[in-house]
Design a protein around this motif. Structure first.
Motif, PDB file in Angstrom:
ATOM      1  N   ALA A  66      38.837  32.178  31.889  1.00 42.04           N
ATOM      2  CA  ALA A  66      38.483  32.553  33.139  1.00 42.04           C
ATOM      3  C   ALA A  66      38.633  33.769  33.696  1.00 42.04           C
ATOM      4  CB  ALA A  66      39.082  31.452  34.434  1.00 42.04           C
ATOM      5  N   VAL A 101      42.709  30.204  43.153  1.00 43.42           N
ATOM      6  CA  VAL A 101      44.064  30.514  42.782  1.00 43.42           C
ATOM      7  C   VAL A 101      43.644  31.128  41.141  1.00 43.42           C
ATOM      8  CG1 VAL A 101      46.354  29.444  42.118  1.00 43.42           C
ATOM      9  CG2 VAL A 101      45.295  28.913  44.133  1.00 43.42           C
ATOM     10  N   PRO A 141      43.462  37.381  26.234  1.00 42.03           N
ATOM     11  CA  PRO A 141      42.564  38.341  25.739  1.00 42.03           C
ATOM     12  C   PRO A 141      42.680  39.812  26.410  1.00 42.03           C
ATOM     13  CG  PRO A 141      41.674  36.910  27.533  1.00 42.03           C
ATOM     14  CD  PRO A 141      43.085  36.289  27.573  1.00 42.03           C
ATOM     15  N   ALA A 174      43.722  39.570  41.950  1.00 36.65           N
ATOM     16  CA  ALA A 174      42.483  40.071  42.242  1.00 36.65           C
ATOM     17  C   ALA A 174      42.457  40.146  43.900  1.00 36.65           C
ATOM     18  CB  ALA A 174      41.429  39.253  41.841  1.00 36.65           C
ATOM     19  N   GLY A 187      46.435  35.097  30.048  1.00 42.77           N
ATOM     20  CA  GLY A 187      48.192  35.315  30.290  1.00 42.77           C
ATOM     21  C   GLY A 187      48.408  34.953  31.857  1.00 42.77           C
ATOM     22  N   ILE A 234      46.408  33.421  47.571  1.00 42.42           N
ATOM     23  CA  ILE A 234      46.655  32.444  48.742  1.00 42.42           C
ATOM     24  C   ILE A 234      47.637  31.476  48.632  1.00 42.42           C
ATOM     25  CG2 ILE A 234      45.007  30.861  47.523  1.00 42.42           C
ATOM     26  CD1 ILE A 234      43.772  30.468  50.211  1.00 42.42           C
ATOM     27  N   GLY A 248      49.118  41.839  40.228  1.00 41.45           N
ATOM     28  CA  GLY A 248      48.405  41.127  39.264  1.00 41.45           C
ATOM     29  C   GLY A 248      47.352  40.377  39.882  1.00 41.45           C
TER      30      GLY A 248
HETATM   31  C1  TTP Z   1      42.432  35.695  45.064  1.00 44.44           C
HETATM   32  C2  TTP Z   1      43.541  35.248  43.968  1.00 44.44           C
HETATM   33  C3  TTP Z   1      43.787  35.798  42.759  1.00 44.44           C
HETATM   34  N1  TTP Z   1      44.913  35.195  42.127  1.00 44.44           N
HETATM   35  C4  TTP Z   1      45.251  35.839  40.649  1.00 44.44           C
HETATM   36  C5  TTP Z   1      44.371  34.797  39.710  1.00 44.44           C
HETATM   37  C6  TTP Z   1      44.159  35.672  38.412  1.00 44.44           C
HETATM   38  O1  TTP Z   1      45.608  35.515  37.798  1.00 44.44           O
HETATM   39  C7  TTP Z   1      44.152  37.075  38.990  1.00 44.44           C
HETATM   40  C8  TTP Z   1      42.912  37.738  38.779  1.00 44.44           C
HETATM   41  O2  TTP Z   1      42.910  38.317  37.590  1.00 44.44           O
HETATM   42  P1  TTP Z   1      42.230  37.838  36.203  1.00 44.44           P
HETATM   43  O3  TTP Z   1      41.286  38.828  35.505  1.00 44.44           O
HETATM   44  O4  TTP Z   1      41.106  36.706  36.643  1.00 44.44           O
HETATM   45  O5  TTP Z   1      43.313  37.000  35.522  1.00 44.44           O
HETATM   46  P2  TTP Z   1      44.504  37.567  34.799  1.00 44.44           P
HETATM   47  O6  TTP Z   1      44.487  39.120  34.280  1.00 44.44           O
HETATM   48  O7  TTP Z   1      45.626  37.343  35.615  1.00 44.44           O
HETATM   49  O8  TTP Z   1      44.786  36.612  33.432  1.00 44.44           O
HETATM   50  P3  TTP Z   1      43.828  36.518  32.067  1.00 44.44           P
HETATM   51  O9  TTP Z   1      42.601  37.780  32.041  1.00 44.44           O
HETATM   52  O10 TTP Z   1      44.903  36.972  30.884  1.00 44.44           O
HETATM   53  O11 TTP Z   1      43.292  35.163  32.050  1.00 44.44           O
HETATM   54  O12 TTP Z   1      44.237  36.837  40.447  1.00 44.44           O
HETATM   55  C9  TTP Z   1      45.830  34.209  42.652  1.00 44.44           C
HETATM   56  O13 TTP Z   1      46.619  33.993  41.957  1.00 44.44           O
HETATM   57  N2  TTP Z   1      45.428  33.903  43.834  1.00 44.44           N
HETATM   58  C10 TTP Z   1      44.466  34.291  44.475  1.00 44.44           C
HETATM   59  O14 TTP Z   1      44.504  33.778  45.713  1.00 44.44           O
END
Ligand code: TTP
Length: 193
Positions: free
Chosen positions: A67, A169, A29, A145, A8, A150, A143
């Motif tokens: 991922a 990313v 998921p 992590a 998502g 970045i 949303g």
């Molecule tokens: C560290 C970092 C994370 N992120 C984001 C990427 C991911 O979307 C999110 C980590 O959460 P995830 O659990 O990897 O992904 P999600 O919940 O967004 O989506 P899905 O499980 O449906 O695939 O953090 C950035 O966009 N930039 C960054 O620099």
């Protein structure tokens, strides 16, 4: 055969577009992302990516790409902050230090799984109160992590990385292209035609 992005995350869809791929369908998921007791960040990230790939419904000949991106401070796993208070706590923990960003890929067709992870290092500058508060006010941490992204305003807080920018990313493109090729999906359709 359909190509399904099991995510998502709008970042993952955009990054996939950089490879010239538009998925036939996007199916986020829905799994429990709670770490197990004493689980190490890299093990956790791989487990979650795998669980995501298993959770997406698809036909047996469909290809599903999932991922997970995990921010690791030593053995500590920093997930997506629940609120601004937790985002502040994460950012203060990351301030002035190096951490790792792990992205695990999981590609599935039927019972077959291809998995790969990419670990990058990131240094965040020591944050002033002004920088911390301005970033929290941007809401860009939501949303994400570790409580930052970045590719957004937090780019100004990150003077150094080593590894894969696209991996940080959320979808490491070189490794994604490679995994797709291994699974028999042609990434370079135009060149092959
Ligand atoms: C560290 C970092 C994370 N992120 C984001 C990427 C991911 O979307 C999110 C980590 O959460 P995830 O659990 O990897 O992904 P999600 O919940 O967004 O989506 P899905 O499980 O449906 O695939 O953090 C950035 O966009 N930039 C960054 O620099």
């Amino acid at each position: 055969m359909a190509f399904i992005l099991g995510s998502g995350s709008p970042r993952r869809l955009e990054l996939l577009a950089q490879l010239g791929i538009t998925p036939d369908d996007v199916r986020p998921p829905d799994i429990d992302e709670t770490p197990k007791k004493a689980e190490l960040p890299r093990d956790y990230c791989n487990r979650i990516a795998h669980e995501k790939a298993m959770a997406v419904r698809a036909d047996s000949d469909d290809l599903i790409l999932c991922a997970d991106t995990t921010v690791a401070l030593g053995r500590r796993i920093l997930g997506k902050p629940a609120d601004a208070g937790e985002a502040a706590e994460f950012l203060l923990a990351l301030s002035g230090r190096r951490h790792r960003v792990i992205t695990a890929l999981s590609l599935r067709r039927g019972d077959k799984i291809w998995q790969k992870d990419v670990v990058s290092q990131v240094r965040m500058k020591r944050l002033s109160d002004l920088e911390l508060n301005a970033y929290l006010a941007s809401n860009d941490w939501q949303g994400k992590a570790g409580g930052y992204a970045i590719q957004g305003p937090a780019g100004a807080l990150i003077p150094w990385i080593s590894g894969s920018f696209t991996g940080i990313v959320g979808l490491p493109l070189a490794e994604t292209a490679n995994l797709l090729q291994v699974a028999g999906y042609s990434v370079h359709k135009e060149a092959a035609a």
